[in-house]
Write a protein that holds these residues in place. Structure first.
Motif, PDB file in Angstrom:
ATOM      1  N   SER A  43     -23.590 -29.464  43.970  1.00  0.00           N
ATOM      2  CA  SER A  43     -24.443 -28.563  44.752  1.00  0.00           C
ATOM      3  C   SER A  43     -23.892 -27.143  44.737  1.00  0.00           C
ATOM      4  CB  SER A  43     -24.602 -29.079  46.181  1.00  0.00           C
ATOM      5  OG  SER A  43     -23.360 -29.255  46.804  1.00  0.00           O
ATOM      6  N   CYS A  47     -26.213 -24.015  43.647  1.00  0.00           N
ATOM      7  CA  CYS A  47     -26.371 -22.780  44.432  1.00  0.00           C
ATOM      8  C   CYS A  47     -26.005 -21.550  43.610  1.00  0.00           C
ATOM      9  CB  CYS A  47     -25.521 -22.851  45.693  1.00  0.00           C
ATOM     10  SG  CYS A  47     -26.129 -24.022  46.926  1.00  0.00           S
ATOM     11  N   LEU A  75     -28.751 -25.878  51.335  1.00  0.00           N
ATOM     12  CA  LEU A  75     -29.106 -25.745  49.923  1.00  0.00           C
ATOM     13  C   LEU A  75     -30.498 -25.146  49.763  1.00  0.00           C
ATOM     14  CD1 LEU A  75     -27.669 -29.063  48.441  1.00  0.00           C
ATOM     15  CD2 LEU A  75     -26.574 -26.852  48.694  1.00  0.00           C
ATOM     16  N   CYS A  78     -30.417 -21.556  49.975  1.00  0.00           N
ATOM     17  CA  CYS A  78     -29.896 -20.949  48.737  1.00  0.00           C
ATOM     18  C   CYS A  78     -30.917 -20.988  47.605  1.00  0.00           C
ATOM     19  CB  CYS A  78     -28.620 -21.671  48.302  1.00  0.00           C
ATOM     20  SG  CYS A  78     -27.210 -21.420  49.391  1.00  0.00           S
ATOM     21  N   VAL A  80     -32.367 -23.635  46.369  1.00  0.00           N
ATOM     22  CA  VAL A  80     -32.202 -24.820  45.533  1.00  0.00           C
ATOM     23  C   VAL A  80     -33.283 -25.827  45.920  1.00  0.00           C
ATOM     24  CG1 VAL A  80     -30.680 -26.776  45.004  1.00  0.00           C
ATOM     25  CG2 VAL A  80     -29.731 -24.470  45.207  1.00  0.00           C
ATOM     26  N   ARG A 309     -18.224 -21.018  47.992  1.00  0.00           N
ATOM     27  CA  ARG A 309     -19.122 -20.173  47.220  1.00  0.00           C
ATOM     28  C   ARG A 309     -18.844 -18.699  47.491  1.00  0.00           C
ATOM     29  NH1 ARG A 309     -24.119 -22.872  49.958  1.00  0.00           N
ATOM     30  NH2 ARG A 309     -23.597 -25.076  49.649  1.00  0.00           N
TER      31      ARG A 309
END
Length: 356
Positions: A43, A47, A75, A78, A80, A309
């Protein structure tokens, strides 16, 4: 070529977990508090791909709990696609606690170092299995994807997870690449047989390996030796953390690009970001050297963030660095405060806003 369904260009499949991040550096027993976040190799890559403008989806399983809802919402925020995420009514969402070094206290890990404490045994993701392939939502995403991204982590979670990875690697579809990042996690393989890994790794189109983890798991971190050991992938990418990355094609032709100078805040997630940058370079049709540079840049941004991230720079900054002369690239430095590079100080067009 078979007709494809519309949808994300890349599908990343594996476990995503809730993360508890300490409020301050130091050993866990001295932590004053923790804040929740989201992590997980696949994940993280999804992202970072989305942040680089590549339509991406994540397929996995979460528990019917607050952490599972947090993972899915994070997510989705982001950008996704999480339309194929399954909710398990009986198993919990996986969790890990991050410990970061940098205090003067006893048992400190040291500046720039971290340790992850996992609580994922019996998690919802460990129930992933080949039955996923019959799920309509997952089948739709997999049918439309031009890239499927996997890691060796999933194969270590359970026998059913290993069977799923094998089934996905055997399901070769025209026009779809499969990338596989070793992501060696010794603790996950305790009591399991890592001898299954070489066949999985050799079934990928793009194989990503850290030199240190490959040396531990496979017996060598040498790029040429790894290329010889895995003849099937179109490209084998070997990451020598903090130094250089080498990409070798089937003929053995190699492209090597040095890493950027980085003031590391915390290293977790850098390999996932590198994978995203390199794969985004494939999506953009970049040449081999620029793919490696985009991977390095994404990894550097993750290294300067306290979580898994990082925030990528503006598209214009990215473009300038990808095209920078070798000397300017070597002189570039990335810190938590930003990027300093000769190529960014010369008169140029407006470089744009940071990538969200």
């Amino acid at each position: 070529m078979a007709e494809r369904s519309p949808g994300p260009w890349a599908v990343c499949l594996g476990e995503s977990m809730a993360v508890l991040l300490p409020d301050a550096a130091g050993p866990l027993e001295a932590a004053g508090g923790f804040r929740p976040a989201v992590g997980g190799a696949e994940s993280n890559t999804a992202c970072a791909l989305a942040a680089l403008g590549v339509p991406a989806a994540w397929i996995g399983r979460v528990g019917d709990d607050g952490f599972g809802r947090m993972v899915t919402a994070d997510l989705a925020a982001c950008r996704v696609d999480v339309s194929a995420v399954a909710v398990d009514p009986h198993r919990r969402t996986g969790l890990y606690v991050k410990e970061t070094g940098g205090s003067a206290l006893p048992h400190d890990l040291g500046p720039g170092r971290s340790r992850l404490h996992y609580y994922r045994t019996g998690s919802a993701a460990s129930a992933l299995s080949p039955a996923l392939l019959a799920d309509p939502a997952a089948a739709r995403l997999l049918a439309g994807a031009r890239l499927l991204h996997l890691t060796g982590i999933t194969a270590a979670l359970s026998d059913d997870c290993l069977a799923l990875v094998r089934a996905l690697l055997a399901d070769r579809r025209p026009g779809r690449l499969v990338s596989l990042d070793l992501n060696w996690r010794p603790a996950l393989w305790h009591g399991r047989d890592p001898a299954v890994l070489p066949d999985l790794l050799d079934a990928a189109d793009v194989l990503l390996l850290g030199a240190d983890e490959a040396a531990e798991a496979l017996g060598t971190g040498d790029p040429a030796a790894l290329r010889a050991a895995f003849p099937s992938p179109a490209t084998v990418v070997v990451k020598d953390a903090g130094h250089r990355v080498t990409a070798l094609d089937r003929s053995g032709t190699a492209v090597t690009e040095p890493a950027l100078a980085v003031e590391v805040v915390e290293p977790t997630g850098a390999g996932d970001a590198f994978a995203a940058g390199y794969l985004a370079g494939l999506h953009r049709g970049l040449d081999g050297r620029r793919r490696l540079r985009l991977g390095h840049l994404a990894a550097a941004c993750a290294l300067t963030a306290p979580g898994d991230r990082g925030r990528l720079p503006a598209p214009g900054v990215v473009a300038a660095l990808l095209d920078a002369p070798a000397g300017d690239w070597a002189a570039t430095r990335v810190t938590a405060d930003g990027i300093v590079s000769p190529v960014l100080t010369r008169p140029a067009a407006h470089l744009g806003a940071p990538t969200p």
